[in-house]
Design a protein around this motif. Structure first.
Motif, PDB file in Angstrom:
ATOM      1  N   MET A 292      28.170  14.437 124.892  1.00 21.06           N
ATOM      2  CA  MET A 292      27.983  14.027 126.597  1.00 21.06           C
ATOM      3  C   MET A 292      27.975  12.567 126.311  1.00 21.06           C
ATOM      4  O   MET A 292      28.478  12.043 127.499  1.00 21.06           O
ATOM      5  N   GLY A 293      28.019  11.825 125.348  1.00 18.50           N
ATOM      6  CA  GLY A 293      28.260  10.293 125.341  1.00 18.50           C
ATOM      7  C   GLY A 293      29.879   9.957 125.656  1.00 18.50           C
ATOM      8  O   GLY A 293      30.068   8.704 125.833  1.00 18.50           O
ATOM      9  N   LYS A 294      30.545  11.209 125.427  1.00 13.28           N
ATOM     10  CA  LYS A 294      31.999  10.757 125.706  1.00 13.28           C
ATOM     11  C   LYS A 294      32.429  10.835 127.094  1.00 13.28           C
ATOM     12  O   LYS A 294      33.511  10.272 127.343  1.00 13.28           O
ATOM     13  N   ASN A 295      31.522  11.064 127.913  1.00  8.35           N
ATOM     14  CA  ASN A 295      31.828  10.554 129.381  1.00  8.35           C
ATOM     15  C   ASN A 295      31.513   9.214 129.583  1.00  8.35           C
ATOM     16  O   ASN A 295      30.389   8.501 129.754  1.00  8.35           O
ATOM     17  N   HIS A 296      32.582   8.416 129.743  1.00  8.48           N
ATOM     18  CA  HIS A 296      32.483   6.937 129.882  1.00  8.48           C
ATOM     19  C   HIS A 296      31.939   6.506 131.061  1.00  8.48           C
ATOM     20  O   HIS A 296      31.514   5.448 131.040  1.00  8.48           O
ATOM     21  N   CYS A 297      31.752   7.478 132.160  1.00 13.34           N
ATOM     22  CA  CYS A 297      31.160   6.778 133.316  1.00 13.34           C
ATOM     23  C   CYS A 297      29.590   6.898 133.302  1.00 13.34           C
ATOM     24  O   CYS A 297      28.953   6.090 133.868  1.00 13.34           O
ATOM     25  N   LEU A 298      29.023   7.790 132.203  1.00 13.28           N
ATOM     26  CA  LEU A 298      27.673   7.985 131.982  1.00 13.28           C
ATOM     27  C   LEU A 298      27.000   7.509 130.800  1.00 13.28           C
ATOM     28  O   LEU A 298      25.800   7.878 130.397  1.00 13.28           O
ATOM     29  N   ALA A 299      28.148   7.097 129.974  1.00 14.39           N
ATOM     30  CA  ALA A 299      27.541   7.109 128.511  1.00 14.39           C
ATOM     31  C   ALA A 299      26.478   6.099 128.386  1.00 14.39           C
ATOM     32  O   ALA A 299      25.445   6.161 127.484  1.00 14.39           O
ATOM     33  N   LYS A 300      26.474   4.978 128.958  1.00 12.76           N
ATOM     34  CA  LYS A 300      25.516   3.914 128.812  1.00 12.76           C
ATOM     35  C   LYS A 300      24.237   4.242 129.346  1.00 12.76           C
ATOM     36  O   LYS A 300      23.072   4.180 128.558  1.00 12.76           O
ATOM     37  N   SER A 301      24.245   5.005 130.336  1.00 10.24           N
ATOM     38  CA  SER A 301      22.980   5.586 130.959  1.00 10.24           C
ATOM     39  C   SER A 301      22.302   6.657 130.003  1.00 10.24           C
ATOM     40  O   SER A 301      21.225   6.795 129.944  1.00 10.24           O
ATOM     41  N   ILE A 302      23.178   7.485 129.411  1.00  7.79           N
ATOM     42  CA  ILE A 302      22.808   8.663 128.775  1.00  7.79           C
ATOM     43  C   ILE A 302      22.267   8.257 127.315  1.00  7.79           C
ATOM     44  O   ILE A 302      21.019   8.512 126.817  1.00  7.79           O
ATOM     45  N   ASN A 303      22.861   7.262 126.778  1.00  6.30           N
ATOM     46  CA  ASN A 303      22.265   6.457 125.403  1.00  6.30           C
ATOM     47  C   ASN A 303      21.168   5.705 125.861  1.00  6.30           C
ATOM     48  O   ASN A 303      19.974   5.456 124.987  1.00  6.30           O
ATOM     49  N   ASP A 304      21.025   5.143 126.762  1.00  5.45           N
ATOM     50  CA  ASP A 304      19.794   4.228 127.517  1.00  5.45           C
ATOM     51  C   ASP A 304      18.524   5.202 127.517  1.00  5.45           C
ATOM     52  O   ASP A 304      17.450   4.835 127.143  1.00  5.45           O
ATOM     53  N   ALA A 305      18.749   6.415 127.770  1.00  5.96           N
ATOM     54  CA  ALA A 305      17.581   7.521 128.042  1.00  5.96           C
ATOM     55  C   ALA A 305      16.912   7.930 126.830  1.00  5.96           C
ATOM     56  O   ALA A 305      15.771   8.177 126.679  1.00  5.96           O
ATOM     57  N   SER A 306      17.490   7.766 125.759  1.00  4.36           N
ATOM     58  CA  SER A 306      17.305   8.615 124.534  1.00  4.36           C
ATOM     59  C   SER A 306      16.567   9.472 124.737  1.00  4.36           C
ATOM     60  O   SER A 306      15.470   9.899 124.171  1.00  4.36           O
ATOM     61  N   TRP A 307      17.233  10.791 124.809  1.00  2.00           N
ATOM     62  CA  TRP A 307      16.842  12.071 124.974  1.00  2.00           C
ATOM     63  C   TRP A 307      16.476  12.655 123.658  1.00  2.00           C
ATOM     64  O   TRP A 307      15.655  13.328 123.277  1.00  2.00           O
ATOM     65  N   TYR A 308      17.567  12.440 122.768  1.00  2.00           N
ATOM     66  CA  TYR A 308      17.389  12.885 121.271  1.00  2.00           C
ATOM     67  C   TYR A 308      16.088  12.327 120.761  1.00  2.00           C
ATOM     68  O   TYR A 308      15.468  13.120 120.157  1.00  2.00           O
ATOM     69  N   GLN A 309      15.739  11.180 120.755  1.00  2.00           N
ATOM     70  CA  GLN A 309      14.620  10.729 120.301  1.00  2.00           C
ATOM     71  C   GLN A 309      13.381  11.327 120.670  1.00  2.00           C
ATOM     72  O   GLN A 309      12.379  11.617 119.807  1.00  2.00           O
ATOM     73  N   PHE A 310      13.469  11.524 122.026  1.00  2.00           N
ATOM     74  CA  PHE A 310      12.241  12.454 122.741  1.00  2.00           C
ATOM     75  C   PHE A 310      12.188  13.813 121.998  1.00  2.00           C
ATOM     76  O   PHE A 310      11.049  14.132 121.822  1.00  2.00           O
ATOM     77  N   ARG A 311      13.201  14.428 121.905  1.00  2.00           N
ATOM     78  CA  ARG A 311      13.259  15.622 121.363  1.00  2.00           C
ATOM     79  C   ARG A 311      12.752  15.758 119.973  1.00  2.00           C
ATOM     80  O   ARG A 311      12.065  16.439 119.433  1.00  2.00           O
ATOM     81  N   VAL A 312      13.107  14.855 119.192  1.00  2.00           N
ATOM     82  CA  VAL A 312      12.640  14.784 117.718  1.00  2.00           C
ATOM     83  C   VAL A 312      11.184  14.655 117.591  1.00  2.00           C
ATOM     84  O   VAL A 312      10.548  15.567 116.813  1.00  2.00           O
ATOM     85  N   TRP A 313      10.675  13.694 118.592  1.00  9.32           N
ATOM     86  CA  TRP A 313       9.111  13.520 118.368  1.00  9.32           C
ATOM     87  C   TRP A 313       8.361  14.671 119.001  1.00  9.32           C
ATOM     88  O   TRP A 313       7.329  15.074 118.669  1.00  9.32           O
ATOM     89  N   LEU A 314       8.827  15.259 120.044  1.00  6.19           N
ATOM     90  CA  LEU A 314       8.390  16.584 120.596  1.00  6.19           C
ATOM     91  C   LEU A 314       8.217  17.722 119.475  1.00  6.19           C
ATOM     92  O   LEU A 314       7.095  18.392 119.071  1.00  6.19           O
ATOM     93  N   GLU A 315       9.266  17.948 118.597  1.00 12.77           N
ATOM     94  CA  GLU A 315       9.316  18.791 117.795  1.00 12.77           C
ATOM     95  C   GLU A 315       8.143  18.604 116.584  1.00 12.77           C
ATOM     96  O   GLU A 315       7.525  19.254 115.884  1.00 12.77           O
ATOM     97  N   TYR A 316       8.158  17.241 116.141  1.00 17.33           N
ATOM     98  CA  TYR A 316       7.249  16.755 115.174  1.00 17.33           C
ATOM     99  C   TYR A 316       5.800  16.866 115.756  1.00 17.33           C
ATOM    100  O   TYR A 316       4.996  17.459 114.854  1.00 17.33           O
ATOM    101  N   PHE A 317       5.447  16.531 116.890  1.00 13.68           N
ATOM    102  CA  PHE A 317       3.872  16.653 117.299  1.00 13.68           C
ATOM    103  C   PHE A 317       3.676  18.283 117.546  1.00 13.68           C
ATOM    104  O   PHE A 317       2.561  18.410 117.442  1.00 13.68           O
ATOM    105  N   GLY A 318       4.814  18.830 117.577  1.00 13.90           N
ATOM    106  CA  GLY A 318       4.532  20.166 118.031  1.00 13.90           C
ATOM    107  C   GLY A 318       4.036  21.172 116.691  1.00 13.90           C
ATOM    108  O   GLY A 318       3.123  21.868 116.575  1.00 13.90           O
ATOM    109  N   LYS A 319       4.689  20.497 115.711  1.00 14.98           N
ATOM    110  CA  LYS A 319       4.148  20.842 113.902  1.00 14.98           C
ATOM    111  C   LYS A 319       2.826  20.549 113.945  1.00 14.98           C
ATOM    112  O   LYS A 319       1.965  21.032 113.361  1.00 14.98           O
ATOM    113  N   VAL A 320       2.592  19.289 114.223  1.00 13.92           N
ATOM    114  CA  VAL A 320       1.298  18.592 113.842  1.00 13.92           C
ATOM    115  C   VAL A 320       0.141  19.340 114.764  1.00 13.92           C
ATOM    116  O   VAL A 320      -1.058  19.634 113.929  1.00 13.92           O
ATOM    117  N   PHE A 321       0.433  19.420 115.997  1.00 14.25           N
ATOM    118  CA  PHE A 321      -0.710  19.779 116.767  1.00 14.25           C
ATOM    119  C   PHE A 321      -0.870  21.744 116.950  1.00 14.25           C
ATOM    120  O   PHE A 321      -1.434  22.207 117.309  1.00 14.25           O
TER     121      PHE A 321
END
Length: 411
Positions: A292-321
């Motif tokens: 998705m970051g290859k879209n030059h019109c939206l790349a900055k906004s996509i990377n700024d949102a940091s969706w992948y980091q949010f997903r990583v922590w979702l999976e981590y807390f899912g295992k903890v809880f």
């Protein structure tokens, strides 16, 4: 993909906690840390060269090569033996990741290992360091000359035994030097079951919209700090290369980027923990952020949102809880009607879903409902642990004819 945890995993999840402390010392000590980091980079690159030349077939071969480098180079001999092995293990980790990507036949580049140009850390294992009894200082006992460093942080190391500390890292950042302790602990937390399940559709207007039509604002940390970043970058460009003023300007620029990075992480951790504790089943999109970051019109906004980091922590807390987290294929979730299943084509500019069946919803709300429906259908067919620990292997979660998936999974 469903995270299936056994009964033992739900009772006790073994994780590696990284506790970070700010390091305080003299200039000579920090210079010694820089030298140790350069030595780590040297050993890592030499190990990679040995593999490229066909002289290493396993990580054990690279570990043996570390002793050869120590005899050949005096500066390599000053570094602790286990720290040299850690540097070689970094090279083998890059090699193993490349082979795994080739076996999985992932599209695009497979990540062929390259030589490192800017190393920022050195890692010790169980030797080469000694923690003070008051846990307020640490002494590095190898020949690099780092010596005793004072450490300050918000966590208390007295809660952990010395044998639980598996690794100690010295990390160089724009705002100073840090000591990281990798502590092996059995972490588990419990909360009262809420009996709710949600689907999350991430976006750029809102950070995410759930299946209950609740939204979370997109913080846009990069956009808010972009003006200060541009000013700091302009100051770097105006300085003469190699001068002290340019070095100072680069340090200011690094601090600006570091602040934005920490803001993103803090936002992702707090939001992911909140989502996991308030819901028992969380379904989210399985996005390919790199593509998705290859879209030059939206790349900055996509990377700024940091969706992948949010997903990583979702999976981590899912295992903890002990909660269920489900990654759902994102294809068609925005086009398909969540009420009748009809495909309604629409572009990115169309923000309202209107179907001939009479369903009128916000585009992201409709997608979140589809994500939840797909996630629950996956759970129902494959079986996973329910909210009751005795149902750890999915007994009784197969889908019945005419049954409501949400009620059946949460029962």
């Amino acid at each position: 993909m469903i995270n299936v945890l056994s009964q033992e995993c739900r009772d006790s999840v073994e994780v590696m906690l990284v506790l970070e402390f700010k390091a305080y010392g003299k200039v000579t000590q920090f210079n010694a840390i820089d030298e140790a980091i350069r030595t780590t980079q040297f050993i890592r690159n030499k190990s990679l060269r040995l593999w490229m030349d066909g002289g290493a077939q396993s990580c054990f071969d690279l570990n043996k090569y570390c002793s050869v480098l120590a005899k050949e180079f005096d500066f390599a001999n000053k570094l602790n033996s286990m720290a040299r092995q850690s540097a070689a293990e970094r090279a083998w980790a890059a090699i193993a990741r490349f082979f795994d990507n080739c076996k999985k036949q992932i599209p695009g580049k497979k990540g062929y290992p390259t030589f490192q140009k800017d190393c920022r850390s050195v890692e010790y294992k169980t030797s080469g360091w000694k923690l003070a009894d008051d846990r307020k200082s640490i002494t590095f006992t190898d020949k690099c000359g780092i010596g005793r460093l004072k450490i300050k942080g918000t966590r208390d190391l007295h809660f952990y035994q010395p044998d639980q500390i598996k690794r100690v890292r010295l990390v160089k950042r724009a705002d100073g030097y840090y000591v990281q302790f990798c502590v092996s602990v059995d972490r588990t937390e419990s909360v009262e079951p809420s009996g709710s399940a949600i689907g999350l559709d991430v976006g750029l207007n809102d950070f995410y919209t759930d299946s209950n039509n609740q939204t979370v604002d997109n913080p846009r940390f990069l956009r808010k700090g972009e003006r200060r970043l541009k000013m700091a970058q302009k100051h770097v460009s105006k300085r003469v290369k190699g001068s002290k003023n340019r070095r100072k300007a680069r340090q200011v620029l690094g601090k600006r980027h570091l602040k934005i990075s920490r803001q993103r992480k803090d936002h992702a951790v707090k939001l992911a923990r909140c989502v996991i504790t308030l819901n028992d089943v969380v379904a989210y999109e399985d996005l390919r952020i790199k593509n998705m970051g290859k879209n030059h019109c939206l790349a900055k906004s996509i990377n700024d949102a940091s969706w992948y980091q949010f997903r990583v922590w979702l999976e981590y807390f899912g295992k903890v809880f002990g909660k269920i987290t489900i990654a759902v294929p994102a294809a068609g979730t925005s086009q398909e009607c969540s009420q009748c299943g009809t495909v309604v084509k629409k572009g990115l500019s169309t923000r309202t879903h209107i179907c001939r069946c009479g369903c009128v919803l916000d585009r992201d709300h409709n997608a979140a409902r589809n994500i939840l429906s797909r996630g629950l259908s996956t759970v129902g067919h494959t079986g996973t642990f329910g909210l009751d620990p005795s149902n750890a292997w999915g007994d009784g979660t197969s889908t019945e004819v005419g049954a409501n998936l949400l009620q059946q999974v949460l029962s």
